[in-house]
Design a protein around this motif. Structure first.
Motif, PDB file in Angstrom:
ATOM      1  N   ASP A 139      11.697   1.494  11.592  1.00 44.61           N
ATOM      2  CA  ASP A 139      12.364   0.642  10.597  1.00 44.61           C
ATOM      3  C   ASP A 139      12.419   1.250   9.203  1.00 44.61           C
ATOM      4  O   ASP A 139      13.411   1.097   8.504  1.00 44.61           O
ATOM      5  N   GLU A 140      11.358   1.901   8.786  1.00 47.68           N
ATOM      6  CA  GLU A 140      11.326   2.471   7.437  1.00 47.68           C
ATOM      7  C   GLU A 140      11.977   3.855   7.381  1.00 47.68           C
ATOM      8  O   GLU A 140      12.624   4.193   6.407  1.00 47.68           O
ATOM      9  N   LEU A 141      11.781   4.651   8.438  1.00 47.65           N
ATOM     10  CA  LEU A 141      12.288   6.016   8.434  1.00 47.65           C
ATOM     11  C   LEU A 141      13.564   6.188   9.255  1.00 47.65           C
ATOM     12  O   LEU A 141      14.208   7.239   9.198  1.00 47.65           O
ATOM     13  N   GLY A 142      13.924   5.181  10.038  1.00 50.29           N
ATOM     14  CA  GLY A 142      15.168   5.216  10.795  1.00 50.29           C
ATOM     15  C   GLY A 142      15.173   6.158  11.983  1.00 50.29           C
ATOM     16  O   GLY A 142      16.239   6.535  12.476  1.00 50.29           O
ATOM     17  N   MET A 198       0.843  -1.168   0.000  1.00 50.52           N
ATOM     18  CA  MET A 198       0.000   0.000   0.000  1.00 50.52           C
ATOM     19  C   MET A 198       0.898   1.243   0.000  1.00 50.52           C
ATOM     20  O   MET A 198       1.850   1.326   0.782  1.00 50.52           O
ATOM     21  N   ALA A 199       0.601   2.180  -0.845  1.00 47.85           N
ATOM     22  CA  ALA A 199       1.328   3.443  -0.866  1.00 47.85           C
ATOM     23  C   ALA A 199       0.752   4.352   0.215  1.00 47.85           C
ATOM     24  O   ALA A 199      -0.449   4.577   0.269  1.00 47.85           O
ATOM     25  N   VAL A 200       1.632   4.832   1.090  1.00 44.02           N
ATOM     26  CA  VAL A 200       1.223   5.708   2.190  1.00 44.02           C
ATOM     27  C   VAL A 200       2.062   6.968   2.119  1.00 44.02           C
ATOM     28  O   VAL A 200       3.285   6.906   1.984  1.00 44.02           O
ATOM     29  N   ARG A 201       1.371   8.078   2.220  1.00 50.95           N
ATOM     30  CA  ARG A 201       2.053   9.371   2.230  1.00 50.95           C
ATOM     31  C   ARG A 201       1.687  10.057   3.540  1.00 50.95           C
ATOM     32  O   ARG A 201       0.515  10.162   3.894  1.00 50.95           O
ATOM     33  N   LEU A 202       2.713  10.478   4.263  1.00 49.03           N
ATOM     34  CA  LEU A 202       2.483  11.211   5.495  1.00 49.03           C
ATOM     35  C   LEU A 202       3.611  12.193   5.716  1.00 49.03           C
ATOM     36  O   LEU A 202       4.659  12.095   5.089  1.00 49.03           O
ATOM     37  N   THR A 203       3.369  13.147   6.569  1.00 44.54           N
ATOM     38  CA  THR A 203       4.381  14.142   6.893  1.00 44.54           C
ATOM     39  C   THR A 203       4.934  13.806   8.269  1.00 44.54           C
ATOM     40  O   THR A 203       4.183  13.750   9.237  1.00 44.54           O
ATOM     41  N   VAL A 204       6.236  13.553   8.322  1.00 41.40           N
ATOM     42  CA  VAL A 204       6.885  13.196   9.580  1.00 41.40           C
ATOM     43  C   VAL A 204       7.905  14.275   9.920  1.00 41.40           C
ATOM     44  O   VAL A 204       8.830  14.527   9.150  1.00 41.40           O
ATOM     45  N   ASN A 205       7.681  14.924  11.041  1.00 39.63           N
ATOM     46  CA  ASN A 205       8.565  15.998  11.504  1.00 39.63           C
ATOM     47  C   ASN A 205       8.784  17.055  10.427  1.00 39.63           C
ATOM     48  O   ASN A 205       9.889  17.555  10.243  1.00 39.63           O
ATOM     49  N   GLY A 206       7.713  17.347   9.684  1.00 41.27           N
ATOM     50  CA  GLY A 206       7.755  18.389   8.664  1.00 41.27           C
ATOM     51  C   GLY A 206       8.174  17.931   7.286  1.00 41.27           C
ATOM     52  O   GLY A 206       8.094  18.705   6.335  1.00 41.27           O
ATOM     53  N   ASP A 207       8.625  16.686   7.155  1.00 39.09           N
ATOM     54  CA  ASP A 207       9.047  16.167   5.855  1.00 39.09           C
ATOM     55  C   ASP A 207       7.989  15.229   5.287  1.00 39.09           C
ATOM     56  O   ASP A 207       7.579  14.284   5.962  1.00 39.09           O
ATOM     57  N   SER A 264       6.786   9.323   1.381  1.00 35.35           N
ATOM     58  CA  SER A 264       5.967   8.354   0.664  1.00 35.35           C
ATOM     59  C   SER A 264       6.588   6.985   0.876  1.00 35.35           C
ATOM     60  O   SER A 264       7.789   6.799   0.654  1.00 35.35           O
ATOM     61  N   LEU A 265       5.769   6.048   1.302  1.00 41.01           N
ATOM     62  CA  LEU A 265       6.258   4.711   1.640  1.00 41.01           C
ATOM     63  C   LEU A 265       5.365   3.655   1.014  1.00 41.01           C
ATOM     64  O   LEU A 265       4.169   3.871   0.813  1.00 41.01           O
ATOM     65  N   ASP A 266       5.939   2.516   0.760  1.00 43.63           N
ATOM     66  CA  ASP A 266       5.171   1.371   0.291  1.00 43.63           C
ATOM     67  C   ASP A 266       5.224   0.315   1.393  1.00 43.63           C
ATOM     68  O   ASP A 266       6.225  -0.394   1.543  1.00 43.63           O
ATOM     69  N   VAL A 267       4.180   0.286   2.223  1.00 44.42           N
ATOM     70  CA  VAL A 267       4.103  -0.634   3.361  1.00 44.42           C
ATOM     71  C   VAL A 267       2.688  -1.195   3.458  1.00 44.42           C
ATOM     72  O   VAL A 267       1.750  -0.637   2.895  1.00 44.42           O
ATOM     73  N   GLU A 268       2.564  -2.295   4.172  1.00 43.43           N
ATOM     74  CA  GLU A 268       1.239  -2.845   4.437  1.00 43.43           C
ATOM     75  C   GLU A 268       0.469  -1.876   5.314  1.00 43.43           C
ATOM     76  O   GLU A 268       1.017  -1.323   6.276  1.00 43.43           O
ATOM     77  N   GLY A 269      -0.799  -1.672   5.024  1.00 44.63           N
ATOM     78  CA  GLY A 269      -1.613  -0.708   5.753  1.00 44.63           C
ATOM     79  C   GLY A 269      -1.775  -1.004   7.226  1.00 44.63           C
ATOM     80  O   GLY A 269      -1.960  -0.095   8.028  1.00 44.63           O
TER      81      GLY A 269
END
Length: 160
Positions: A28-31, A1-10, A13-18
Motif C-alpha cells: 500500500d505505501e510502496l505500491g 512513526m518514522a521508518v527507514r528501510l531499504t527496499v530492493n536497493g532503494d 523513508s515512511l511515516d507509518v504505525e510501527g
C-alpha cells in the motif's frame, strides 16, 4: 512513526504505525503488488520476502522490526527484462496455475539456493514446506528449483 528501510536497493523513508505489517507497507505505501496477502497469520507463505537475506512472512512482521533493514521483494529479485533464474525456470516448468502463491514460493526457493546452491530433493522439499500452493503444483516447483540448482552446479564445474 518514522521508518527507514531499504527496499530492493532503494532507501525509503515512511511515516507509518510501527505495528503495521510489512506486507501492507510494501503493497500500500510502496505500491509493490507482487507480494501477496494469503492467510494473514504467517502460515501460507504467499507474503514471503527477504529481510536482511532471510525469508520472513511479511503479513506477520511489524514494519518496526524491519526499520534500518534491507527488504527484497519479488520485484527486486528480477525484472521483465532480466528474469532471475528461478523466475525463468518457473515459466519453463509451467509452475503457476492461479499464480497467487508464486512470489512467496520463488522467494523461499531463492533463499534456499543462496544458502545451498546444490540442494538435494529432500533439501528442496524441506525448504519449500512452509509455502502452500492451493493448486498443488509442488512437483513442478521442485522441478524448477532442481533445474536452477543443476544449472548452477554445471556453471560452477565449467568455471573450475
Amino acid at each position: 512513526m518514522a521508518v527507514r528501510l531499504t527496499v530492493n536497493g532503494d532507501v525509503r523513508s515512511l511515516d507509518v504505525e510501527g505495528d503495521t505489517p510489512l506486507l501492507w507497507v510494501i503493497r500500500d505505501e510502496l505500491g509493490l503488488k507482487g507480494t501477496k496477502f494469503g492467510c494473514g497469520a504467517g502460515l501460507c507463505g504467499a507474503c514471503t520476502v527477504h529481510l536482511n537475506g532471510q525469508p520472513v512472512r511479511s503479513c506477520s512482521t511489524p514494519v518496526e522490526l524491519a526499520a534500518g533493514s534491507e527488504v527484497t521483494t519479488i520485484e527486486g529479485l528480477g525484472n521483465p527484462d532480466r528474469l532471475h533464474a528461478l523466475q525463468q525456470a518457473w515459466i519453463e516448468q509451467g509452475v503457476p496455475q492461479c499464480g497467487y502463491c508464486q512470489s512467496g514460493q520463488i522467494m523461499s526457493a531463492a533463499h534456499l539456493l543462496d544458502t545451498n546452491p546444490s540442494p538435494s530433493r529432500d533439501d528442496i522439499v524441506a525448504a519449500m514446506t512452509g509455502n502452500i500452493c492451493r493448486c498443488g503444483t509442488y512437483s513442478r516447483i521442485i522441478a524448477a528449483v532442481e533445474s536452477v540448482a543443476g544449472s548452477q552446479s554445471s556453471d560452477q564445474s565449467e568455471g573450475a
